[in-house]
Scaffold this motif. Structure first.
Motif, PDB file in Angstrom:
ATOM      1  N   LEU A  36     -39.969  -6.074  42.352  1.00  0.00           N
ATOM      2  CA  LEU A  36     -39.807  -6.819  43.595  1.00  0.00           C
ATOM      3  C   LEU A  36     -41.161  -6.875  44.292  1.00  0.00           C
ATOM      4  O   LEU A  36     -41.869  -5.862  44.362  1.00  0.00           O
ATOM      5  N   ASP A  37     -41.514  -8.033  44.768  1.00  0.00           N
ATOM      6  CA  ASP A  37     -42.778  -8.209  45.480  1.00  0.00           C
ATOM      7  C   ASP A  37     -42.827  -7.238  46.665  1.00  0.00           C
ATOM      8  O   ASP A  37     -41.849  -7.100  47.405  1.00  0.00           O
ATOM      9  N   ASP A  38     -43.963  -6.578  46.840  1.00  0.00           N
ATOM     10  CA  ASP A  38     -44.104  -5.609  47.936  1.00  0.00           C
ATOM     11  C   ASP A  38     -43.814  -6.230  49.297  1.00  0.00           C
ATOM     12  O   ASP A  38     -43.348  -5.550  50.205  1.00  0.00           O
ATOM     13  N   ALA A  39     -44.077  -7.521  49.454  1.00  0.00           N
ATOM     14  CA  ALA A  39     -43.814  -8.196  50.718  1.00  0.00           C
ATOM     15  C   ALA A  39     -42.314  -8.239  51.047  1.00  0.00           C
ATOM     16  O   ALA A  39     -41.937  -8.434  52.203  1.00  0.00           O
ATOM     17  N   LEU A  40     -41.464  -8.051  50.027  1.00  0.00           N
ATOM     18  CA  LEU A  40     -40.011  -8.052  50.236  1.00  0.00           C
ATOM     19  C   LEU A  40     -39.448  -6.649  50.444  1.00  0.00           C
ATOM     20  O   LEU A  40     -38.260  -6.492  50.711  1.00  0.00           O
ATOM     21  N   LYS A  41     -40.302  -5.655  50.327  1.00  0.00           N
ATOM     22  CA  LYS A  41     -39.865  -4.263  50.549  1.00  0.00           C
ATOM     23  C   LYS A  41     -40.042  -3.929  52.020  1.00  0.00           C
ATOM     24  O   LYS A  41     -40.977  -3.251  52.428  1.00  0.00           O
ATOM     25  N   THR A  45     -34.490  -5.406  53.851  1.00  0.00           N
ATOM     26  CA  THR A  45     -33.977  -5.400  52.485  1.00  0.00           C
ATOM     27  C   THR A  45     -33.700  -3.981  51.975  1.00  0.00           C
ATOM     28  O   THR A  45     -33.157  -3.819  50.888  1.00  0.00           O
ATOM     29  N   TRP A  55     -34.370  -1.418  47.533  1.00  0.00           N
ATOM     30  CA  TRP A  55     -34.454  -2.691  48.230  1.00  0.00           C
ATOM     31  C   TRP A  55     -33.684  -3.735  47.447  1.00  0.00           C
ATOM     32  O   TRP A  55     -33.813  -3.821  46.233  1.00  0.00           O
ATOM     33  N   HIS A  57     -32.919  -7.917  47.596  1.00  0.00           N
ATOM     34  CA  HIS A  57     -33.290  -9.191  48.209  1.00  0.00           C
ATOM     35  C   HIS A  57     -32.347 -10.280  47.704  1.00  0.00           C
ATOM     36  O   HIS A  57     -32.500 -10.755  46.572  1.00  0.00           O
ATOM     37  N   ILE A  59     -30.566 -13.926  47.266  1.00  0.00           N
ATOM     38  CA  ILE A  59     -30.982 -15.325  47.229  1.00  0.00           C
ATOM     39  C   ILE A  59     -29.722 -16.149  46.992  1.00  0.00           C
ATOM     40  O   ILE A  59     -29.042 -15.963  45.978  1.00  0.00           O
ATOM     41  N   ASP A  68     -32.496  -9.980  43.734  1.00  0.00           N
ATOM     42  CA  ASP A  68     -33.507  -9.192  43.055  1.00  0.00           C
ATOM     43  C   ASP A  68     -33.527  -7.842  43.750  1.00  0.00           C
ATOM     44  O   ASP A  68     -33.074  -7.709  44.897  1.00  0.00           O
TER      45      ASP A  68
END
Length: 136
Positions: A36-41, A45, A55, A57, A59, A68
């Motif tokens: 998972l992209d760090d920006a979504l942690k 989430t 986390w 996320h 969609i 994800d």
């Protein structure tokens, strides 16, 4: 009501008779997921109630649910992969109807996870259901 991807995991588990092999298989499922992209942690989430960092996320596109996820624990990352196989691709209205406990029992997970891991798994399922209900 299981997806073809989840049925594939069930079949794999039937082939793997030893629980240690099954445990390794769950971990491998998690390793195969893209991180998972760090920006979504972010706090929005993050799933509370898990012993490790988790986390999810979600969609939702065109009424179809998927998510994800990521964790700092290999087994939990594998459990996320199993949950993705159970839920991803379902119509969002069907997600809350999935008997996750019954489906996961087919894998024998309940008998082999610690109480903390079981609580974390329940917390992830609850988060998935909440998001689906909010967006149905």
């Amino acid at each position: 009501m299981a997806t073809p991807a989840f049925e594939e995991i069930v079949e794999d588990f039937e082939f793997l008779e030893d629980w240690e092999d099954r445990y390794r298989h769950v971990i491998e499922q998690g390793k195969a997921m893209d991180p998972l992209d760090d920006a979504l942690k972010v706090p929005a989430t993050k799933v509370d109630g898990c012993a490790s960092q988790v986390w999810l996320h979600p969609i939702i596109e065109g009424g179809v649910f998927r998510f994800d996820g990521d964790s700092d624990a290999l087994i939990v990352r594998g459990l996320i992969a199993v949950l993705r196989s159970l839920y991803n691709g379902l119509p969002v209205s069907e997600v809350p109807k999935v008997d996750a406990g019954g489906e996961l029992a087919r894998l024998g997970l309940n008998d082999h996870l610690s109480a903390q891991r079981s609580n974390g798994l329940r917390a992830m399922i609850e988060r998935i259901r909440e998001v689906a209900q909010e967006n149905a």
